[in-house]
Write an enzyme that holds these catalytic residues in place. Structure first.
Site: not given
Ligand code: NAD
Length: 472
Positions: A167, A240, A274, A371
């Site tokens: 997803k 991650e 990230c 962040e």
């Molecule tokens: P987010 O956590 O809001 O969403 C990520 C995904 O999780 C989306 O697909 C979202 O729909 C889904 N999601 C939301 N609530 C959920 C739940 N309760 N259960 C399961 N899935 C759920 O993150 P974002 O705003 O999309 O992305 C930004 C964040 O991602 C930043 O904190 C960034 O640092 C991190 N990030 C980490 C890495 C890494 O490899 N460490 C890489 C890229 C981004």
């Protein structure tokens, strides 16, 4: 009607409902994405489960399919990149690189060995450690690099013999759905299912009884929900999560040269990475020079619609994130920080924010401690190196960090003291398929990439063959 379709069991799956996808360069909905129902999620899980036995049985076939998938991806750059730019905001050139990178990851994993290790071979026994797939993997990705981060999961999970339901983020579902449609021509039905919907759909996936493993990339807050949701069923998780990467500049650097590289490490993908540089520590003796050189670089950047020729930085991806960056910058300015350049949203439509260099700022300010995930970076002066290493480590985050110095051995010794998954010296954001990537502390559990990332999609099994005769 949706502009892309989900892929379930190898076929396009129409949905009753759709949701709008916004182009961040205009702030307007430009396309509709399919909104997966619970029944359709069940169907996707079931099709992944059905495809699993045949897929896991033939390693040579898996390698061949993944290798072919890589070539297919190399051939669809011009199809996928404009979709990615429209929904994510990044410049078209960067979107092309992301599609190509996805192919590179598939190619790498198609050729990576799944070793069987012999740990004993003597008179009493022959003992091997082998790696078994889990079954169905649930994969969830964020909006900053939808395609490459999906590829980091799909290629190793499938090579290991798992099947998958993936997803993408509701902010950027379209390029991933398009990629799923293209890959469905190469992969057997059910091996890779792509569904789209809101955050609820992610929560349904992590609590669904079918998947045995969850591979999640996103924020720390959501990562904790995912871990909690996986716990009752003891599903394995790889998380991650977010970072607040420090870059520590040493006192023997050339200010102009280091500023150029610091800027690149902080503003890649408009700061929405990230492991981008999110706070820069500079010795007092070099402070004004580095700050001014970074600001000079920021002033020269062309910000605009990613679809337009010459754009170097696009908009922030979505409205909540755009507001958050504005809020953190305003908070810093109200606390006495100086915006050497930038500091404001750009007037007009879309989620554009001026590339911002903040000076005269210290730890304890929100944009230093949290962040920011956007085009604004604080530069903090320091006097004592030991103290600054402590400050760099004084956080729940631990994704990556970097140290910059002309004396590379000295810089490396400092880098080793950083409590994080990747410590770079004189570079930042150098990522590669063979290099494991993951976070310490709240920045994650487990790693992706390399043999270590592949191992994360497997469980160990000991195969112990006794050499003592059954009879006599
Ligand atoms: P987010 O956590 O809001 O969403 C990520 C995904 O999780 C989306 O697909 C979202 O729909 C889904 N999601 C939301 N609530 C959920 C739940 N309760 N259960 C399961 N899935 C759920 O993150 P974002 O705003 O999309 O992305 C930004 C964040 O991602 C930043 O904190 C960034 O640092 C991190 N990030 C980490 C890495 C890494 O490899 N460490 C890489 C890229 C981004």
């Amino acid at each position: 009607m949706a502009d892309q379709t989900m892929i379930i069991g190898g076929s396009p799956a129409a949905t009753a409902a759709t949701f709008g996808v916004v182009n961040p360069a205009t702030g307007e909905v430009f396309a509709e994405a399919p909104d997966c129902s619970r029944e359709q999620l069940d169907a996707a899980m079931e099709s992944a489960q059905k495809a699993y036995p045949a897929w896991k049985a033939d390693e040579a076939e898996r390698r061949a399919r993944l290798d072919e998938a890589a070539d297919v991806l190399f051939g669809v750059v011009e199809e996928l990149a404009p979709i990615l730019t429209a929904e994510q905001g990044k410049p078209l050139g960067d979107a092309r690189i992301e599609v190509l990178g996805s192919g590179v990851w598939f190619k790498y994993f198609a050729g990576l060995e799944l070793p069987r290790e012999v740990i004993q071979d003597d008179d009493t026994a022959y003992v091997e450690v082998i790696r078994r797939p889990f079954g169905v993997v649930a994969a969830i990705t964020p909006w900053n690099f939808p395609l490459i981060l999906a590829s980091w999961k799909i290629a190793p999970a499938l090579l290991a013999g798992n099947t998958m339901v993936l997803k993408p983020s509701p902010y950027t579902p379209l390029a991933t759905l398009a990629m799923g449609r293209i890959l469905a021509e190469v992969l057997p039905p059910g091996v890779l299912n792509i569904v789209s919907g809101g955050d609820d759909l992610g929560a349904w996936m992590t609590s669904h009884p079918v998947p045995r493993k969850i591979s999640f990339t996103g924020s720390v807050a959501t990562g904790k929900h995912v871990a909690a949701s996986a716990a009752p069923d003891l599903k394995r998780v790889t998380l991650e999560l977010g970072g607040n990467d420090p870059a520590i500049v040493l006192d023997d650097v050339d200010a102009a040269a280091v500023a150029e590289k610091l800027f690149a490490g902080a503003f890649e993908n408009n700061g929405q990475v990230c492991s981008a540089i999110k706070r820069v520590y500079v010795p007092e003796s070099r402070y004004e020079d580095v700050v001014e050189a970074m600001a000079e670089r920021a002033r020269s950047v062309k910000v605009g619609d990613g679809a337009e020729e010459g754009t170097q930085l696009g908009p922030i991806n979505n409205e909540p994130q755009y507001r958050r960056v504005g809020e953190l910058v305003a908070d810093a300015l109200a606390g006495g920080a100086r915006a050497v350049t930038g500091g404001h949203p750009v007037d007009g439509p879309g989620y554009f924010f001026e590339p911002t260099i903040l000076a005269d700022i210290s730890d304890g300010t929100r944009i230093v401690d949290e962040e920011q995930f956007g085009p604004a970076v604080p530069v903090i002066a320091y006097r004592d190196l030991d103290d600054v290493v402590d400050r760099a480590n004084a956080t729940h985050f631990g994704l990556s960090g970097s140290v910059w110095g002309t004396d590379v051995d000295r810089a490396s010794a400092v880098a080793e003291r950083l409590e994080c998954g990747t410590a770079w010296v004189n570079t930042h954001l150098a990522l590669a398929p063979h290099q494991p990537f993951g976070g310490a502390k709240w920045s994650g559990i487990g790693v992706e990439n390399g043999p270590w990332g592949l191992a994360g999609f497997t469980e160990l099994q000991v195969l112990h063959r006794s050499k003592s005769p059954l009879e006599g």
